[in-house]
Design an enzyme around this catalytic site. Structure first.
Site, short mmCIF file in Angstrom:
data_model
loop_
_atom_site.label_atom_id
_atom_site.label_comp_id
_atom_site.label_asym_id
_atom_site.label_seq_id
_atom_site.Cartn_x
_atom_site.Cartn_y
_atom_site.Cartn_z
N THR A 49 0.86 -1.32 -0.10
CA THR A 49 0.09 -0.14 -0.04
C THR A 49 0.87 1.24 0.03
OG1 THR A 49 -1.66 -1.33 1.19
CG2 THR A 49 -1.95 1.25 1.25
N TYR A 137 6.26 -12.37 5.71
CA TYR A 137 5.04 -11.92 4.81
C TYR A 137 5.00 -12.84 3.52
CZ TYR A 137 2.48 -8.43 2.06
OH TYR A 137 1.32 -7.71 1.03
N LYS A 166 2.06 -13.25 8.12
CA LYS A 166 1.10 -12.44 7.48
C LYS A 166 1.13 -13.31 6.11
CE LYS A 166 -0.36 -8.21 4.97
NZ LYS A 166 0.04 -7.08 4.29
#
Length: 293
Positions: A49, A137, A166
């Site tokens: 993001t 991640y 994640k």
């Protein structure tokens, strides 16, 4: 005891100035203040993001320092680390630790396909350079690497400060398998927005999401409902925000989140090229969605 990172972990965009496209640290500080005031449980700058892949090292360092300063220990902060080379991933991770990050989130990225041994060595080298926790991640859509649950658990056993995961494949079975393989000892976090209800119901410790940039109340309400065992309320909160979750995932997070912020009166600039800003049709659709929640 709750883990240091739990609940709604918000991913701010990286604002760019309109006149020259430079990083706008003042707007970044305002955005982080907004997210914390809205009640999120943690801040995670420099993920997908935050357009981390499009920043120079100098810009990356500036965003890291500004984000940690803006958070000012009010909530935990986890800084995203991704780089093609282990050397620069270590440099960034050490910079984040020295600047005051509580943890780093490491996403391996590749040009040449990496073997499992190369991936393990990458995490081991980063872990050996740090004294803070690492969130592993897994996001093959952006990294080009898909880490199986078996490999993830293997890494967590080999690298002592890899203490959380994640998972962003959008496959709930991956989370079930992580829990099974680790005997429930490895906290997992949802990184797929449209999987939030299923993931939190399955025991995810938190939801890593850009959604709070545009609406923090609904993600927080979903998490709180799951935490109190009110599944009916959780479903209600999830399906109310589902159109927004679907839209931002389909349109790309930097593009859609920055457009939504502008529609709400907050100027975070536009995404960095080659990404394009959201078009007129997309803006109209997003405005309708925002009006509906």
């Amino acid at each position: 005891m709750k883990p240091l990172f739990h609940g709604i972990i918000a991913y701010p965009v990286t604002p760019f100035a309109e006149h020259d496209g430079s990083v706008d640290l003042a707007q970044l500080t305002k955005l982080i203040d907004k997210l914390i005031n809205d009640g999120v449980h943690a801040i995670a700058p420099l993920g997908s993001t935050g357009e981390s892949a499009y920043l120079s090292d100098e810009e990356w360092d500036a965003v890291t320092s500004a984000s940690i300063s803006a958070v000012d220990k009010r909530v935990p902060i986890i800084v995203g680390i991704s780089d093609l080379t282990t050397k620069n991933a270590i440099r960034r991770a050490k910079y984040a630790e020295q600047a005051g990050a509580d943890a780093v989130m490491v996403l391996p990225v590749s040009y040449w396909k990496l073997s499992e041994e190369e991936i393990i060595r990458h995490y081991s080298s980063i872990g050996a350079a740090l004294s803070i926790p690492i969130m592993l991640y897994n996001n093959p859509a952006t990294s080009g690497i898909d880490l199986s649950p078996e490999l993830i658990v293997r890494i967590s056993k080999a690298v002592s400060n890899v203490t959380m995961v994640k998972e962003s494949t959008g496959d709930i079975q991956r989370m079930h398998r992580l829990n099974q393989l680790s005997n429930g000892s490895l906290p997992f976090y949802n990184g797929s927005n449209t999987l939030a209800l299923a993931a939190l119901s399955a025991g995810a410790t938190g939801w890593c999401t850009a959604t709070p940039n545009l609406n923090a109340a609904l993600p927080l309400a979903l998490y709180n409902a799951i935490s109190t065992g009110d599944l009916a309320a959780a479903r209600q909160h999830f399906f109310k925000q589902l159109p927004l979750l679907q839209f931002i995932m389909k349109g790309g997070l930097p593009t859609t989140i920055k457009a939504g912020l502008r529609l709400q009166g907050f100027d975070a600039g536009i995404p960095r090229a080659p990404l394009l800003p959201l078009g007129e049709k997309g803006n109209d659709e997003l405005q309708t969605i925002l009006n509906g929640i």
